[in-house]
Design a protein around this motif. Structure first.
Motif, PDB file in Angstrom:
ATOM      1  N   GLU A 188       2.419   9.502  -4.799  1.00  0.00           N
ATOM      2  CA  GLU A 188       2.176   8.332  -3.961  1.00  0.00           C
ATOM      3  C   GLU A 188       3.378   7.407  -4.086  1.00  0.00           C
ATOM      4  O   GLU A 188       3.785   7.033  -5.186  1.00  0.00           O
ATOM      5  CB  GLU A 188       0.901   7.618  -4.425  1.00  0.00           C
ATOM      6  CG  GLU A 188       0.496   6.449  -3.547  1.00  0.00           C
ATOM      7  CD  GLU A 188      -0.810   5.826  -4.016  1.00  0.00           C
ATOM      8  OE1 GLU A 188      -1.875   6.214  -3.497  1.00  0.00           O
ATOM      9  OE2 GLU A 188      -0.755   4.957  -4.916  1.00  0.00           O
ATOM     10  N   LEU A 189       3.956   7.065  -2.946  1.00  0.00           N
ATOM     11  CA  LEU A 189       5.111   6.168  -2.899  1.00  0.00           C
ATOM     12  C   LEU A 189       4.723   4.937  -2.090  1.00  0.00           C
ATOM     13  O   LEU A 189       4.361   5.043  -0.920  1.00  0.00           O
ATOM     14  CB  LEU A 189       6.303   6.883  -2.259  1.00  0.00           C
ATOM     15  CG  LEU A 189       7.616   6.109  -2.134  1.00  0.00           C
ATOM     16  CD1 LEU A 189       8.107   5.632  -3.490  1.00  0.00           C
ATOM     17  CD2 LEU A 189       8.680   6.981  -1.469  1.00  0.00           C
ATOM     18  N   ARG A 190       4.808   3.782  -2.731  1.00  0.00           N
ATOM     19  CA  ARG A 190       4.297   2.554  -2.134  1.00  0.00           C
ATOM     20  C   ARG A 190       5.406   1.708  -1.514  1.00  0.00           C
ATOM     21  O   ARG A 190       6.546   1.718  -1.979  1.00  0.00           O
ATOM     22  CB  ARG A 190       3.574   1.724  -3.202  1.00  0.00           C
ATOM     23  CG  ARG A 190       2.434   2.467  -3.872  1.00  0.00           C
ATOM     24  CD  ARG A 190       1.987   1.777  -5.140  1.00  0.00           C
ATOM     25  NE  ARG A 190       1.052   2.597  -5.894  1.00  0.00           N
ATOM     26  CZ  ARG A 190       0.766   2.399  -7.183  1.00  0.00           C
ATOM     27  NH1 ARG A 190       1.347   1.406  -7.841  1.00  0.00           N
ATOM     28  NH2 ARG A 190      -0.097   3.200  -7.802  1.00  0.00           N
ATOM     29  N   ALA A 191       5.053   0.982  -0.502  1.00  0.00           N
ATOM     30  CA  ALA A 191       5.991   0.037   0.105  1.00  0.00           C
ATOM     31  C   ALA A 191       6.361  -1.020  -0.928  1.00  0.00           C
ATOM     32  O   ALA A 191       5.510  -1.498  -1.669  1.00  0.00           O
ATOM     33  CB  ALA A 191       5.371  -0.612   1.330  1.00  0.00           C
ATOM     34  N   GLY A 192       7.653  -1.348  -0.983  1.00  0.00           N
ATOM     35  CA  GLY A 192       8.101  -2.408  -1.869  1.00  0.00           C
ATOM     36  C   GLY A 192       8.367  -2.003  -3.296  1.00  0.00           C
ATOM     37  O   GLY A 192       8.639  -2.854  -4.133  1.00  0.00           O
ATOM     38  N   GLY A 230      -0.229   6.684   6.525  1.00  0.00           N
ATOM     39  CA  GLY A 230      -1.596   7.116   6.772  1.00  0.00           C
ATOM     40  C   GLY A 230      -1.755   8.225   7.784  1.00  0.00           C
ATOM     41  O   GLY A 230      -2.878   8.713   8.007  1.00  0.00           O
ATOM     42  N   LYS A 231      -0.653   8.669   8.403  1.00  0.00           N
ATOM     43  CA  LYS A 231      -0.741   9.718   9.422  1.00  0.00           C
ATOM     44  C   LYS A 231      -0.104  11.006   8.903  1.00  0.00           C
ATOM     45  O   LYS A 231       0.981  10.964   8.305  1.00  0.00           O
ATOM     46  CB  LYS A 231      -0.037   9.273  10.704  1.00  0.00           C
ATOM     47  CG  LYS A 231      -0.666   8.053  11.351  1.00  0.00           C
ATOM     48  CD  LYS A 231       0.092   7.658  12.608  1.00  0.00           C
ATOM     49  CE  LYS A 231      -0.524   6.426  13.254  1.00  0.00           C
ATOM     50  NZ  LYS A 231       0.219   6.005  14.474  1.00  0.00           N
ATOM     51  N   PRO A 232      -0.758  12.152   9.130  1.00  0.00           N
ATOM     52  CA  PRO A 232      -0.166  13.427   8.695  1.00  0.00           C
ATOM     53  C   PRO A 232       1.193  13.645   9.357  1.00  0.00           C
ATOM     54  O   PRO A 232       1.402  13.308  10.522  1.00  0.00           O
ATOM     55  CB  PRO A 232      -1.178  14.470   9.172  1.00  0.00           C
ATOM     56  CG  PRO A 232      -2.456  13.721   9.333  1.00  0.00           C
ATOM     57  CD  PRO A 232      -2.068  12.343   9.773  1.00  0.00           C
ATOM     58  N   LEU A 233       2.124  14.185   8.584  1.00  0.00           N
ATOM     59  CA  LEU A 233       3.469  14.418   9.088  1.00  0.00           C
ATOM     60  C   LEU A 233       3.966  15.762   8.570  1.00  0.00           C
ATOM     61  O   LEU A 233       3.838  16.062   7.385  1.00  0.00           O
ATOM     62  CB  LEU A 233       4.412  13.300   8.614  1.00  0.00           C
ATOM     63  CG  LEU A 233       5.884  13.419   9.002  1.00  0.00           C
ATOM     64  CD1 LEU A 233       6.055  13.280  10.509  1.00  0.00           C
ATOM     65  CD2 LEU A 233       6.723  12.377   8.271  1.00  0.00           C
ATOM     66  N   ARG A 234       4.509  16.556   9.449  1.00  0.00           N
ATOM     67  CA  ARG A 234       5.116  17.824   9.049  1.00  0.00           C
ATOM     68  C   ARG A 234       6.614  17.736   9.365  1.00  0.00           C
ATOM     69  O   ARG A 234       7.006  17.675  10.528  1.00  0.00           O
ATOM     70  CB  ARG A 234       4.474  18.992   9.793  1.00  0.00           C
ATOM     71  CG  ARG A 234       4.852  20.352   9.218  1.00  0.00           C
ATOM     72  CD  ARG A 234       3.962  21.445   9.795  1.00  0.00           C
ATOM     73  NE  ARG A 234       4.253  22.739   9.203  1.00  0.00           N
ATOM     74  CZ  ARG A 234       3.762  23.159   8.053  1.00  0.00           C
ATOM     75  NH1 ARG A 234       2.944  22.385   7.362  1.00  0.00           N
ATOM     76  NH2 ARG A 234       4.059  24.361   7.582  1.00  0.00           N
ATOM     77  N   ALA A 247      10.694  -1.598   2.037  1.00  0.00           N
ATOM     78  CA  ALA A 247      10.933  -0.157   2.062  1.00  0.00           C
ATOM     79  C   ALA A 247      10.339   0.491   0.817  1.00  0.00           C
ATOM     80  O   ALA A 247      10.164  -0.157  -0.221  1.00  0.00           O
ATOM     81  CB  ALA A 247      12.429   0.136   2.141  1.00  0.00           C
ATOM     82  N   ALA A 248      10.028   1.771   0.924  1.00  0.00           N
ATOM     83  CA  ALA A 248       9.576   2.553  -0.223  1.00  0.00           C
ATOM     84  C   ALA A 248      10.764   3.375  -0.705  1.00  0.00           C
ATOM     85  O   ALA A 248      11.354   4.121   0.080  1.00  0.00           O
ATOM     86  CB  ALA A 248       8.422   3.461   0.176  1.00  0.00           C
ATOM     87  N   PRO A 299       0.831  -1.208   0.000  1.00  0.00           N
ATOM     88  CA  PRO A 299       0.000   0.000   0.000  1.00  0.00           C
ATOM     89  C   PRO A 299       0.864   1.256   0.000  1.00  0.00           C
ATOM     90  O   PRO A 299       2.076   1.201   0.219  1.00  0.00           O
ATOM     91  CB  PRO A 299      -0.769  -0.127   1.320  1.00  0.00           C
ATOM     92  CG  PRO A 299       0.132  -0.942   2.198  1.00  0.00           C
ATOM     93  CD  PRO A 299       0.826  -1.909   1.286  1.00  0.00           C
ATOM     94  N   ALA A 300       0.216   2.386  -0.238  1.00  0.00           N
ATOM     95  CA  ALA A 300       0.914   3.674  -0.214  1.00  0.00           C
ATOM     96  C   ALA A 300       1.486   3.915   1.177  1.00  0.00           C
ATOM     97  O   ALA A 300       0.772   3.831   2.169  1.00  0.00           O
ATOM     98  CB  ALA A 300      -0.030   4.795  -0.592  1.00  0.00           C
TER      99      ALA A 300
END
Length: 502
Positions: free
Chosen positions: A280-284, A319-323, A449-450, A261-262
């Protein structure tokens, strides 16, 4: 071009050998350079290219063999002796004084005098004549070096060599520091030098420019000459086999079909260099980022890492906002960044291999870091990525480019990052080390890793990427599958239409 008879060689090196502390680095190497030709010298790091060029330029003296310049046996006891014999060398890192003018740099230490004072008019006129002789109009004798671009500074170095009546010019990785649009200036300059009958020894890791410019190619491996070929008779595949012992097809590891997933998303993100970026950067997966120089590729990586953060839009991680306001915050969030400027930003050159590999852990966790166990885990990682060094206490500046890059990778692997940002991960690295870096990148993706990878080399971008986004003027111009064509990437990068074959 029609090459002159080999008997007219400007430079002949016969059965040249060189050892350091009893360890042979060159053995029985033959090489010749003819007037008006570009003779490329290629090979992996450690193949002996630099040592051979230093012998040709008087830095080292051979332990065995003979040098002939213009047919006469010659002993070059020093770089000054080489200059007097007509040999000039353009190093990858320039030796110019930024606050002096072009003319002052060209004649530095050799200024003509008039009535006991430096004749500045004379050095300006002589420099102007030299620039005119090679048809160079983008540089003026009165320009200050600090105001010039990298390609123009390279012109100054070449003119300085020509002012010494150089007939033989050694170019060591001449495009390593050049932007894409500057490379053509070098190409045209090399061709003008050929027209004047100057012979050029051209050392480069970039096979495309080797085939663009050279007339002959000599391959070195493990200090020995493997083969010398007319460029017209060579292929990239054959050259790689000679250098590293495997086919070009083995350059890139198989792509992983399964992606997760993203992991990281950008929505409407922007700053002074970027605008309205949705990503969008996905795992793997390995997400390739293409585009021309100045399109915003590096700005995107720096913004994600908090070096030049986003001012608008939203970033989410898992999935969590990050600044992200700083690189330290990025590291603690599990984001790693391998900068394109390995020596200037990625390493502390006068510190040891181990200290460089520990930098991220020490910066991110200064209060509790210091346990012997953590240093041991980093040692294990350095061994796992196959860093070749005299010891972990060796200063990192003495390593090859490929080994320096592996030290940077080990540093980030020690942090177990979820997202890795690679900006030109194999720039200035030989073909064998490139393959090792590619394997490491793909292995990271397969472990979940993405990976976001920026590359100016289209074969690398296409060979490594599961998907490709292309930037133009600070915005995303489009997205392509990993099996897209070079023409499709360039079409998006330049904004020109591209017809898909039926």
């Amino acid at each position: 071009m029609d090459l002159p008879d080999p008997s007219d060689a400007l430079l002949t090196m016969s059965a040249v050998g060189k050892s350091f502390y009893g360890v042979p680095v060159l053995s029985d190497v033959d090489l010749d350079l003819r007037p008006g030709e570009v003779h490329a010298v290629v090979g992996e790091n450690g193949a002996g290219k630099s040592t051979l060029m230093k012998i040709a330029s008087g830095v080292y003296q051979p332990d065995a063999g003979e040098l002939r310049i213009g047919g006469a046996a010659t002993v070059l006891h020093s770089p000054r002796a080489a200059q007097a014999a007509g040999v000039g060398i353009i190093h990858q890192e320039f030796n110019l004084l930024p606050e002096r003018t072009v003319a002052e740099n060209v004649f530095l230490g050799r200024e003509p005098l008039r009535r006991g004072l430096v004749d500045r008019r004379a050095i300006r006129e002589r420099t102007a004549d030299l620039l005119a002789a090679i048809g160079e109009e983008s540089v003026r004798p009165t320009d200050r070096v600090r105001e010039l671009g990298i390609a123009q500074q390279q012109v100054v170095e070449i003119v300085k060599a020509l002012s010494l009546d150089a007939r033989i010019l050694i170019m060591d990785e001449p495009t390593a520091a050049l932007a894409d649009h500057e490379v053509e200036l070098l190409y045209s300059l090399v061709r003008r030098l050929q027209e004047r009958g100057i012979g050029i020894l051209y050392v480069s890791h970039r096979l495309a420019e080797v085939f663009d410019l050279s007339d002959r190619i000599t391959v070195l491996k493990d200090g020995r000459r493997v083969v010398t070929l007319n460029t017209s008779d060579a292929t990239p595949e054959a050259l790689v086999r000679h250098m590293v012992g495997r086919d070009l097809a083995a350059y890139y590891p198989p792509k992983t079909a399964a992606t997760g997933p993203a992991l990281l998303t950008l929505t409407g993100a922007g700053n002074a260099r970027l605008r309205d970026v949705d990503l969008e950067l996905r795992a793997g997966e390995v997400l390739g980022v293409g585009g021309l120089q100045g399109s915003g590729r590096s700005a995107l990586a720096r913004a994600l890492f908090g070096a030049d953060g986003f001012r608008t839009g939203q970033l989410t991680l898992a999935g969590k906002p990050l600044r992200v306001r700083s690189p330290r915050q990025a590291v603690r969030a599990g984001i790693a960044y391998v900068t394109e400027d390995r020596k200037g930003e990625g390493l502390v050159l006068n510190q040891s291999v181990l200290d460089n590999a520990l930098l991220a852990k020490r910066a991110a966790t200064p209060r509790w870091f210091g346990g012997a166990g953590r240093a041991t885990s980093v040692r294990d990682l350095l061994a796992a990525v196959e860093v070749h060094a005299a010891g972990l206490d060796q200063e990192v500046r003495y390593l090859s480019g490929g080994n320096q890059q592996k030290v940077v990778l080990a540093r980030w692997l020690a942090m177990a990052p979820r997202v890795l940002l690679f900006d030109e991960p194999t720039r200035g690295i030989d073909v064998g080390a490139k393959a090792a870096i590619h394997e490491l990148i793909r292995d990271l993706a397969e472990k979940g890793a993405a990976v976001l990878m920026i590359s100016s080399e289209l074969p690398e971008l296409l060979g490594m990427s599961d998907r490709i986004v292309v930037l133009r003027d600070g915005a995303i111009a489009g997205e392509l599958p990993g099996d897209a064509s070079e023409e499709a990437v360039l079409s998006l990068a330049t904004g020109t239409p591209h017809e898909v074959p039926a």
